[in-house]
Design a protein around this motif. Sequence first.
Motif, PDB file in Angstrom:
ATOM      1  N   THR A  32       8.633 -11.588   2.828  1.00 28.72           N
ATOM      2  CA  THR A  32       7.226 -11.246   3.009  1.00 28.72           C
ATOM      3  C   THR A  32       6.614 -10.945   1.645  1.00 28.72           C
ATOM      4  OG1 THR A  32       7.610 -10.437   5.243  1.00 28.72           O
ATOM      5  CG2 THR A  32       5.700  -9.527   4.071  1.00 28.72           C
ATOM      6  N   TYR A  33       5.361 -11.390   1.456  1.00 33.57           N
ATOM      7  CA  TYR A  33       4.705 -11.164   0.169  1.00 33.57           C
ATOM      8  C   TYR A  33       3.219 -10.913   0.348  1.00 33.57           C
ATOM      9  CZ  TYR A  33       3.446 -16.167   0.495  1.00 33.57           C
ATOM     10  OH  TYR A  33       2.968 -17.389   0.904  1.00 33.57           O
ATOM     11  N   ASN A  34       2.624 -10.362  -0.706  1.00 37.27           N
ATOM     12  CA  ASN A  34       1.185 -10.116  -0.775  1.00 37.27           C
ATOM     13  C   ASN A  34       0.602 -10.895  -1.944  1.00 37.27           C
ATOM     14  OD1 ASN A  34       0.882  -8.033   1.275  1.00 37.27           O
ATOM     15  ND2 ASN A  34       2.008  -6.708  -0.130  1.00 37.27           N
ATOM     16  N   VAL A  35      -0.553 -11.508  -1.718  1.00 36.09           N
ATOM     17  CA  VAL A  35      -1.349 -12.040  -2.814  1.00 36.09           C
ATOM     18  C   VAL A  35      -2.438 -10.991  -3.034  1.00 36.09           C
ATOM     19  CG1 VAL A  35      -2.784 -13.918  -3.662  1.00 36.09           C
ATOM     20  CG2 VAL A  35      -0.854 -14.419  -2.122  1.00 36.09           C
ATOM     21  N   ILE A  36      -2.399 -10.349  -4.192  1.00 37.25           N
ATOM     22  CA  ILE A  36      -3.245  -9.193  -4.484  1.00 37.25           C
ATOM     23  C   ILE A  36      -4.338  -9.621  -5.468  1.00 37.25           C
ATOM     24  CG2 ILE A  36      -3.237  -6.812  -5.307  1.00 37.25           C
ATOM     25  CD1 ILE A  36      -0.110  -6.929  -4.838  1.00 37.25           C
ATOM     26  N   LEU A  37      -5.595  -9.318  -5.120  1.00 39.36           N
ATOM     27  CA  LEU A  37      -6.729  -9.701  -5.959  1.00 39.36           C
ATOM     28  C   LEU A  37      -7.317  -8.494  -6.671  1.00 39.36           C
ATOM     29  CD1 LEU A  37      -6.402 -12.170  -4.102  1.00 39.36           C
ATOM     30  CD2 LEU A  37      -8.859 -12.428  -4.191  1.00 39.36           C
ATOM     31  N   PHE A  38      -7.700  -8.730  -7.930  1.00 38.89           N
ATOM     32  CA  PHE A  38      -8.240  -7.680  -8.787  1.00 38.89           C
ATOM     33  C   PHE A  38      -9.542  -8.152  -9.428  1.00 38.89           C
ATOM     34  CE2 PHE A  38      -3.634  -7.509  -8.898  1.00 38.89           C
ATOM     35  CZ  PHE A  38      -3.339  -6.163  -8.718  1.00 38.89           C
ATOM     36  N   LEU A  39     -10.413  -7.210  -9.705  1.00 42.18           N
ATOM     37  CA  LEU A  39     -11.566  -7.449 -10.562  1.00 42.18           C
ATOM     38  C   LEU A  39     -11.401  -6.517 -11.753  1.00 42.18           C
ATOM     39  CD1 LEU A  39     -14.531  -7.812  -8.046  1.00 42.18           C
ATOM     40  CD2 LEU A  39     -13.501  -9.573  -9.484  1.00 42.18           C
ATOM     41  N   GLY A  40     -11.100  -7.090 -12.894  1.00 42.22           N
ATOM     42  CA  GLY A  40     -10.821  -6.300 -14.085  1.00 42.22           C
ATOM     43  C   GLY A  40      -9.336  -6.344 -14.403  1.00 42.22           C
TER      44      GLY A  40
END
Length: 170
Positions: A32-40
């Motif tokens: 199981t995995y997460n695609v994690i999004l960031f601003l900055g």
Amino acid sequence: MHQSSQNPSNTNKVIWEWTARIHSRKSECDSTYNVILFLGAVPKNPEEWLTSPNLVGKHSVLISSYRTGGRGLDVTEGFVHLDNGIVKHSGLNSLEPNEVVPYLTRELDWRVQKIDGSIAHLDTLEVVVFATPMTLPPGGMFPVPGRPHRYNSITYGRPGGSKEADDALE
């Protein structure tokens, strides 16, 4: 949804909704995995990713030990809404594409993290940004979605970014 412009006659309001579409193949990762999004800025320490103030959302992909083997079931797709993160982090005065596209091109980033906290690299990962104009008719209670615009240019050329260079209407 955030109002970003008004028609001068004040008859319709245009509201822009920004989302990131995340697409990959489950079979590329063994857990199981997460695609994690960031601003900055993305924290250097992966243990801080899910608690970072720059986190704007994540797409979680559950990998079962029981696999059906069907190719159609191997593809996963999810969406992360970006409006709140853009408003919180950008300092922009509107969500109009002419302001948001350069901002997202500079500031949007992502990482893939397995459930055990280790970093994953997915060759099939594709993160693409869409903007949908939503029109609020006079006296209307609900906005009417327009045709989404796919902004390949925001993520193109980066690992896990758009596979296509040109922006297109979808």
